[in-house]
Scaffold this motif. Structure first.
Motif, PDB file in Angstrom:
ATOM      1  N   ALA A 104       3.236   3.501  15.036  1.00  0.00           N
ATOM      2  CA  ALA A 104       3.015   3.159  16.448  1.00  0.00           C
ATOM      3  C   ALA A 104       1.551   3.323  16.836  1.00  0.00           C
ATOM      4  O   ALA A 104       0.986   2.465  17.525  1.00  0.00           O
ATOM      5  N   THR A 105       0.932   4.394  16.388  1.00  0.00           N
ATOM      6  CA  THR A 105      -0.465   4.657  16.743  1.00  0.00           C
ATOM      7  C   THR A 105      -1.400   3.602  16.161  1.00  0.00           C
ATOM      8  O   THR A 105      -2.315   3.129  16.831  1.00  0.00           O
ATOM      9  N   LEU A 106      -1.151   3.210  14.913  1.00  0.00           N
ATOM     10  CA  LEU A 106      -2.009   2.224  14.263  1.00  0.00           C
ATOM     11  C   LEU A 106      -1.586   0.784  14.561  1.00  0.00           C
ATOM     12  O   LEU A 106      -2.266  -0.150  14.159  1.00  0.00           O
ATOM     13  N   ALA A 154      -4.195   1.488   5.660  1.00  0.00           N
ATOM     14  CA  ALA A 154      -3.195   0.802   6.490  1.00  0.00           C
ATOM     15  C   ALA A 154      -3.878  -0.206   7.415  1.00  0.00           C
ATOM     16  O   ALA A 154      -3.362  -1.310   7.636  1.00  0.00           O
ATOM     17  N   ARG A 155      -5.050   0.137   7.934  1.00  0.00           N
ATOM     18  CA  ARG A 155      -5.819  -0.789   8.781  1.00  0.00           C
ATOM     19  C   ARG A 155      -6.360  -1.972   7.983  1.00  0.00           C
ATOM     20  O   ARG A 155      -6.341  -3.110   8.444  1.00  0.00           O
ATOM     21  N   PHE A 156      -6.888  -1.690   6.784  1.00  0.00           N
ATOM     22  CA  PHE A 156      -7.374  -2.783   5.925  1.00  0.00           C
ATOM     23  C   PHE A 156      -6.227  -3.755   5.633  1.00  0.00           C
ATOM     24  O   PHE A 156      -6.403  -4.969   5.672  1.00  0.00           O
ATOM     25  N   LEU A 157      -5.044  -3.207   5.341  1.00  0.00           N
ATOM     26  CA  LEU A 157      -3.885  -4.046   5.052  1.00  0.00           C
ATOM     27  C   LEU A 157      -3.474  -4.850   6.289  1.00  0.00           C
ATOM     28  O   LEU A 157      -3.087  -6.010   6.165  1.00  0.00           O
ATOM     29  N   ALA A 158      -3.602  -4.261   7.472  1.00  0.00           N
ATOM     30  CA  ALA A 158      -3.286  -4.991   8.710  1.00  0.00           C
ATOM     31  C   ALA A 158      -4.216  -6.191   8.874  1.00  0.00           C
ATOM     32  O   ALA A 158      -3.786  -7.278   9.260  1.00  0.00           O
ATOM     33  N   ALA A 174       0.853  -1.189   0.000  1.00  0.00           N
ATOM     34  CA  ALA A 174       0.000   0.000   0.000  1.00  0.00           C
ATOM     35  C   ALA A 174       0.887   1.237   0.000  1.00  0.00           C
ATOM     36  O   ALA A 174       1.909   1.290   0.686  1.00  0.00           O
ATOM     37  N   PHE A 175       0.504   2.222  -0.773  1.00  0.00           N
ATOM     38  CA  PHE A 175       1.196   3.506  -0.864  1.00  0.00           C
ATOM     39  C   PHE A 175       0.330   4.514  -0.105  1.00  0.00           C
ATOM     40  O   PHE A 175      -0.834   4.704  -0.466  1.00  0.00           O
TER      41      PHE A 175
END
Length: 185
Positions: free
Chosen positions: A119-121, A84-88, A71-72
């Motif tokens: 760190a936050t995510l 970023a959350r979807f990728l996690a 992801a970019f």
């Protein structure tokens, strides 16, 4: 020294809404985005190497052998935070079957912001800062300088899929299933 509070506060608020699943701070798109079909001719393998925040690397060699979802994103973009959350979630549900990585399209001086973002995510996959050509939309991923964007590489490092804009985990899973079926033939 400049305070990170203006940037970190939205990240904390977003993370708290996403983490528990009970908040309504982040909503799925009303209609599922159209998922582009994988290109039939994948072409040459991409050649790239980016140093991760922890001193490792995201490279052609480190991702070889599995489908890899990259992801970019940018720290200042709320849709990038959601991607970023979807990728996690994708990484959590499909490891070790796939690789996942985040490439942040920001200059090296923004590293403290990127570290706060990660760190936050609580991102579980490798994260790297892009180089200047990649940020400009050149280099191995020409044209992917919009955030968020996603590229999927096949096990040989060839681009099999790209999407500009937010794409939910379910749509990424659908694309991966299709690519795996295609490779099984």
């Amino acid at each position: 020294m400049r305070s990170l509070a203006p940037v970190c506060l939205p990240l904390v608020l977003l993370a708290s809404g996403c983490a528990g699943g009970g908040g309504d701070a982040v909503r799925e798109p009303a209609a599922a985005p159209q998922v582009a079909a994988a290109a039939p001719a994948r072409g040459q393998a991409r050649s790239f190497s980016y140093e991760t925040l922890d001193g490792g690397e995201i490279s052609t060699a480190s991702l070889a052998g599995r489908f890899s979802v990259i992801a970019f994103v940018a720290t200042y973009d709320v849709a990038s935070q959601v991607e970023a959350r979807f990728l996690a979630g994708l990484f959590r549900d499909h490891t070790p079957r796939i690789n996942a990585a985040l490439l942040v399209l920001e200059a090296p001086e923004n590293r403290p912001l990127v570290e706060a973002f990660v760190a936050t995510l609580k991102l579980p996959y490798p994260v790297a800062l892009a180089d200047a050509p990649t940020i400009a939309g050149e280099g191995p991923f020409a044209g992917l300088h919009h955030v968020p964007s996603v590229v999927i590489l096949d096990p040989e490092g060839r681009e099999a899929f790209r999407h500009v804009g937010l794409i939910p985990q379910e749509a990424l899973e659908e694309v991966l299933r299709g690519l795996e079926r295609e490779d099984a033939r």
